[in-house]
Design an enzyme around this catalytic site. Structure first.
Site, PDB file in Angstrom:
ATOM      1  CB  SER A 303      95.877  39.693  18.435  1.00 29.70           C
ATOM      2  OG  SER A 303      94.565  39.612  17.892  1.00 29.70           O
ATOM      3  CG  ASP A 304      91.924  42.367  23.198  1.00 25.60           C
ATOM      4  OD1 ASP A 304      90.868  41.871  22.745  1.00 25.60           O
ATOM      5  OD2 ASP A 304      91.963  42.944  24.294  1.00 25.60           O
ATOM      6  CD1 TRP A 305      87.344  44.161  18.201  1.00 23.05           C
ATOM      7  CD2 TRP A 305      86.687  42.149  18.949  1.00 23.05           C
ATOM      8  NE1 TRP A 305      86.148  43.858  17.609  1.00 23.05           N
ATOM      9  CE2 TRP A 305      85.716  42.629  18.051  1.00 23.05           C
ATOM     10  CE3 TRP A 305      86.490  40.905  19.545  1.00 23.05           C
ATOM     11  CZ2 TRP A 305      84.563  41.911  17.738  1.00 23.05           C
ATOM     12  CZ3 TRP A 305      85.345  40.191  19.231  1.00 23.05           C
ATOM     13  CH2 TRP A 305      84.403  40.693  18.344  1.00 23.05           C
TER      14      TRP A 305
END
Ligand code: BGC
Length: 760
Positions: A303-305
């Site tokens: 995932s991203d942040w």
């Protein structure tokens, strides 16, 4: 002797890695998976930021100099078996500190205290930008302007070498998002607007990062990002919705990722925004059906942040955090960038509940973890010794700096050169103006030493600013520098103040030529949001006032996106677009200004003329229609895609097609063109092949880039360049959203020459 022992070391490291096939490693991953408890499996999907395991003060601020918090580290890795750590803290670190951190992270596995080694990842997006002394290349938008995939591969190789030198085996690069929305703050991180160019340059980066095999201690795992459609927000603001019809998704946005998968990329990061109302992280169709099933992607998706959490807090598609985990994980995201210490225990707990409740199947969990373990095996992380600092003697070497400078040289694009003003003569007195010419932050942009790249305290020691590079080339006595303007951030928005322009006009009188260097405040992601591509009023006034002196102006822009220069361009006799050329871009620029090198950069995007009219080179015929233009040539950019000048000239002659029709699937036509250097200087030219489908069931693009090749020619020299046209070059996404080709007539164009052929 030192060389021999180094060679021996490299050979030993190489030999110590196994030469297993992917199938064997996948089998081995499954065997190791069986040894893990459900909790241990879940922990493999959890990624934390470095700050999570650093010592903090009573207010929670990370202590300087950084110190690992051994208690937290033990808790995170030994007790809770977290599978991945990422990032740097607030600024870059030296090699030694990196080596200490990464060694300590790996130590638990080495000591047999965990069954699975930790995978460390970082954003080394234009060189090893978080390692002090790392070699900084142009940002991707500049790299794309080289139109030279070999340079992308070289940049990838050097970045991999220097990233691995810090003990980090995973790089969150390249960005393969299409640069079609110049307002987007991360436009400079893209490889431009065309899927074919992005694919070729992206493949170069992936190959450079990953090499031929991870047995090589100078390679890193690459991470394609951000899958997919992130770069096209309607509002221009970061992480806001995009609306992309399936046909455009298939034809424009997906191909660069598919090419990177074909080049061997084994990890992918997911789009933080939403497309057609569906947050990237819950798009089962794109992540599982397209990427994993259709393309056969063997790696894993991260995932991203904090994006699992954001499904609940921002996107509002999950009613609570548990549902967020379930939605994202079941869509096919295999690892969550959680990434904070404060939330990871909750993540592990809620995930376990979801598995116990059957809302995440054991099969899905096993699939995700098997993918992660497979990549860890492939990277050789299961070896007890994964890192040997003695192997990296070329870190920050002159050889690497030269490569970065060469990339910048081929990227900087000459857009105007009236009456051959350039190259300049070294004997002329130059008035150099611009704060951007006197500080490395403006050459580098964000993701340089710090996330936003604004803090000048971390500038690379020894790298020259444009001012210093001019001084080195022509000597202090022929150079007068004035700052001209002050750029700053006020409440987060870029603000520019003009300094004493009357004084500049007095100085101008004493100069032969004026070089004005304009830049923008480094910024990325949400802090980089802007409201307009227009230049600050101060810039327009500055150029107009200087032009009133009658002295000729060379304009140098260092913009990460095409800022509108319509109002100032007429006042400049010559224009260089530098993009964000990196630490060695200044010397590259000055070599071009004085003709030591010949410019060969070409725009990787259509340079807009007006803030409100964003166009792309593959516009349809209807887009060229206008009530205001009798010739119906409404497509009117400042400069077209693929444009860039040289100090020499090239002619294109003898376009030949081997025949005039393609008869079915396995048939092809060979097209040939002769390119001649008709000027007096050696130069490089990018031969660009475009095809137009004359009539089609879906309104055809006015042209599409199908191939390109960069060649170098001496004065008077000719080369014949060829391109094989097959049915696959003629395919498009048809009415039913599937790739098809249609019989009919086509036009091929290259360097102003045109030819016709048919698909029978
Ligand atoms: C960015 C990613 C980056 C990640 C890790 C995110 O905010 O969108 O591009 O790789 O942070 O630093």
């Amino acid at each position: 002797m030192k060389f021999l022992s180094l060679l021996l070391c490299v050979l030993l490291v190489k030999l110590s890695y196994s030469q297993n096939t992917d199938a064997q490693l996948q089998k081995e991953a499954k065997r190791r998976l069986k040894q893990l408890s459900t909790e241990e499996k879940i922990a493999q999907t959890c990624q934390l930021t470095l700050d999570a395991v650093l010592k903090v003060d009573e207010k929670g601020r990370v202590l300087e100099p950084l110190q690992l918090d051994e208690v937290k580290l033990k808790e995170v890795i030994k007790t809770n078996n977290v599978g991945s750590i990422l990032n740097v803290s607030s600024h870059n670190l030296d090699l030694k500190t990196w080596a200490t951190i990464t060694a300590k992270v790996h130590q638990f596995y080495q000591l047999g205290e965990t069954k699975t080694p930790v995978l460390y990842g970082v954003d080394a997006i234009h060189g090893a930008n978080y390692v002090i002394g790392g070699t900084l290349f142009p940002q991707e938008i500049g790299l794309a302007a080289t139109w030279n995939p070999a340079l992308a591969e070289e940049m990838g190789k050097i970045t991999a070498y220097e990233t691995r030198a810090s003990g980090v085996p995973w790089n969150f690069s390249p960005v393969l998002d299409l640069g079609r929305q110049p307002l987007w703050s991360r436009y400079f991180e893209t490889l431009g607007e065309d899927p074919f160019l992005v694919s070729k340059m992206g493949q170069g980066l992936v190959k450079g990062y990953q090499g031929k095999s991870f047995d090589d201690p100078y390679t890193v795992l690459s991470c394609m990002k951000h899958f997919v459609g992130y770069s096209y927000p309607n509002s221009g603001r970061d992480r806001t919705p995009a609306w992309i019809p399936e046909r455009q998704m298939e034809e424009l946005f997906l191909p660069p990722f598919k090419s990177a998968v074909e080049a061997g990329a084994l990890s992918v990061m997911i789009n933080s925004g939403d497309v057609n109302g569906i947050p990237g992280h819950i798009n089962h169709h794109l992540i599982t059906e397209v990427l994993k099933n259709r393309w056969g992607f063997k790696g894993f998706a991260v995932s991203d942040w904090e994006d699992f959490r954001m499904l609940h807090t921002v996107h509002k598609v999950a009613k609570d955090q548990k549902e967020a985990i379930i939605l994202a994980f079941n869509a096919g995201v295999d690892m969550s960038m959680v990434p904070y210490y404060t939330t990871y225990s909750e993540y592990l707990k809620l995930f376990k509940e979801a598995v116990d409740e059957g809302r995440i199947s054991k099969k899905r969990l096993d699939d995700a973890v098997a993918r992660i373990l497979f990549v860890k095996l492939k990277l050789g992380l299961y070896k007890k010794q994964v890192y040997n600092s003695d192997l990296y003697l070329k870190f920050g070497s002159q050889e690497f700096k030269n490569a970065a400078r060469a990339a910048a040289q081929e990227s900087i694009t000459l857009l105007k050169n009236d009456n051959n003003l350039l190259p300049l003569s070294k004997n002329e007195r130059i008035l150099l103006i611009g704060e951007a010419a006197d500080n490395l932050i403006f050459q580098n942009g964000a993701w340089t030493h710090t996330w936003q790249g604004v803090d000048t305290a971390y500038n690379t020691v020894g790298a020259l600013t444009i001012r210093q590079a001019f001084e080195k080339q022509i000597g202090a006595k022929n150079l007068h520098f004035e700052k001209g303007y002050d750029l700053s951030l006020v409440d987060g928005w870029e603000t520019c103040n003009l300094l004493d322009v009357n004084w500049l006009k007095i100085e101008a009188k004493m100069a032969d030529k004026i070089v004005v260097c304009l830049g923008e405040m480094p910024a990325t992601e949400k802090p980089g949001d802007i409201r307009s591509l227009n230049l600050p009023v101060a810039y327009v006034k500055l150029i107009q006032e200087l032009a009133s002196t009658g002295k000729r102006i060379v304009l140098v822009t260092m913009f990460g996106k095409p800022r509108i220069v319509r109002e100032i361009e007429p006042f400049a006799t010559a224009v260089f677009n530098g993009y964000l050329p990196g630490d060695y871009g200044s010397e590259a620029l000055v070599d071009l200004v004085y003709g030591k090198e010949n410019p060969s950069g070409k725009l990787p995007f259509t340079y807009p003329k007006y803030d409100g009219v964003i166009e792309h080179y593959d516009y349809t015929n209807a887009e060229a229609k206008s009530g205001k233009n009798e010739l119906n040539q409404a497509h009117d950019p400042q400069w077209p895609f693929g444009f860039g000048m040289s100090y020499t000239s090239f002619s294109y002659t003898n376009l030949k097609l081997s025949k005039n029709a393609i008869q079915g699937e396995n048939d092809f036509i060979t097209a040939e063109i002769t390119v001649t250097n008709t000027g007096k200087t050696k130069g490089k030219e990018t031969v660009q092949w475009y095809i137009t489908d004359d009539f089609a069931s879906i309104a055809p693009a006015n042209k599409r880039l199908k191939d390109f090749e960069k060649i170098e020619l001496n004065p008077g020299e000719s080369k014949t360049v060829s391109f094989k046209i097959s049915t696959s070059s003629l395919e498009f996404v048809g009415l039913d959203n599937k790739w098809i080709s249609e019989k009919g007539s086509f036009t091929i164009s290259v360097g102003g020459q045109k030819g016709s052929f048919e698909l029978k």
